[in-house]
Design an enzyme around this catalytic site. Sequence first.
Site, PDB file in Angstrom:
ATOM      1  N   ARG A 167      22.284 -44.002  40.834  1.00 55.05           N
ATOM      2  CA  ARG A 167      22.510 -45.081  41.809  1.00 55.05           C
ATOM      3  C   ARG A 167      21.201 -45.790  42.150  1.00 55.05           C
ATOM      4  NH1 ARG A 167      25.211 -40.800  45.762  1.00 55.05           N
ATOM      5  NH2 ARG A 167      25.569 -39.798  43.756  1.00 55.05           N
ATOM      6  N   LYS A 173      18.027 -29.575  37.684  1.00 60.08           N
ATOM      7  CA  LYS A 173      19.345 -29.052  37.341  1.00 60.08           C
ATOM      8  C   LYS A 173      19.213 -27.632  36.795  1.00 60.08           C
ATOM      9  CE  LYS A 173      21.506 -33.454  36.015  1.00 60.08           C
ATOM     10  NZ  LYS A 173      22.609 -33.432  37.003  1.00 60.08           N
TER      11      LYS A 173
END
Length: 495
Positions: A350, A276
């Site tokens: 996920r 990120k």
Amino acid sequence: MKYDSKHAQPQTVKTPCLVVGIFERNRGDHNLDALDEASSGALRRILKKGDFQGRCGETLMLYTVEGLAAGRLLLLGLGKQRDLTARSYGEAMGKAIKLLQEANVGRLAIALPDTGDSYHMVREAIIAAESAIYRFDQCKSEAKEPRRPLTQATFITHDRRHLKRMQKACGHGLAIANGSQLAKDLGNLPGNVCTPTYLAEQARRLARGKRRLKVTVLEEKDMEKLGMGALLSVSRGSSQPAKLIVMEYKGGKPGSKPVALVGKGLTFDAGGISIKPAQAMDEMKYDMCGGASVFGTIAACLELELPINVVGVVPSSENLPDGNANKPGDIVTSMSGQTIEVLNTDAEGRLILCDALTYTERFEPAAVIDIATLTGACIVALGHHASGLLANNDHLAEELGRAGEAANDRVWQLPLWDDYQKQLDSNFADMANIGGRSAGTITAACFLSRFTKHFKWAHLDIAGTAWVSGNDKGATGRPVPLLTQFLMKRCKVID
Ligand code: BES
Ligand code: MN
Ligand code: ZN
């Protein structure tokens, strides 16, 4: 703070401070009339001057009102009478408590308005009050104590019929506030303290001395045996071992099917190899807030002794770049047997959730709700007000929608249509872990839906609601109120 309720006329209440709600445009109610009469009209004379208008959350402290048993009178604006809701009442009460915390009162009494739903107003007031008092100072070398902490608030009604509901609301409100506070504390802790191992220890601590709660922690070797290749692929890049925390709350009939709450417990999300940008990356310590909300909700179940079975499942890991970390293009095999091409290592939530969801099948749950700070796209879609809701069952979605309204912790449903599924196609595995730029929240839920075929399932994306940024940076404790409301309603503790 402690809370109770009492039947009394407001002018007779002996307290260091009486809080009375005043509606905009001086619409009188019983409280205003009674206090005004006892003070020989002083109150209306003050209101007539027009400085205080009764806007929601406006306050005016009065020290010299003769004829009242209270030492001080705090006028609290409640807005227009017809707009009064539990939510606006709570908002106003939060402001009052912030102010009183700076005063030298210690205890207070709150005269409840006649109109509105007394149960929800008291409950919301308590949650707002506890929230106003909350400070996170575990990591400060010296905690700043308020000069005179508030210890007791008594809700006053002149109408005996409200009393039962108000008493119930005191217990429920405090349990929800305490559950939210646990979720906030866990969320606010930095990533170097709140690791997967720390979370597992907190679960064990929660269960200590509690007959109704059983905690099991699966270690990486246990997860290997179960074939949790997706979850383990995320923790490979971290020196902190992953944990799968299982909390079984047994308040219901033995054998009755539990509600399962599955919370993302990513204790720090740097993105992995798909790293990120540095901007606000510290906030990715909050990537375990879904898991924290499971802790908080289980804590509320314990405090309320809810007659229901609940299983909390929290997959916990870090997501860091490292020589062993997932690489874009890697293919992993989930516990379900389905293979996943990891096209972006930052779509890690996920990956840990899919194996936790498959694991949850063994509890034969009546319903499964997962809670996750899953997608930045959810903030784009809904901002910071509503959590995203996606479900494979319309009844469950409606039930959660209503619970969110009632608990002032709202959700908004997005579609889970099959049309979106093909965005997850992969050339090399059964599916990719990302679905492209469009509809990121929906494609993330589509991914999870492939692991939830065997039960009724709803997914809450709390990326926009779990914490606030900026000067008041901090965890919100959401969606503990929603989840607790959902469970209370399911086991008919409230109607
Ligand atoms: N934890 C983040 C989602 C997130 C980001 C929540 C910012 C709150 C604020 C999640 O693991 C993530 O990185 N998601 C990616 C998914 C993308 C790579 C498909 C995202 O949202 O950018
Ligand atoms: Mn991520
Ligand atoms: Zn994440």
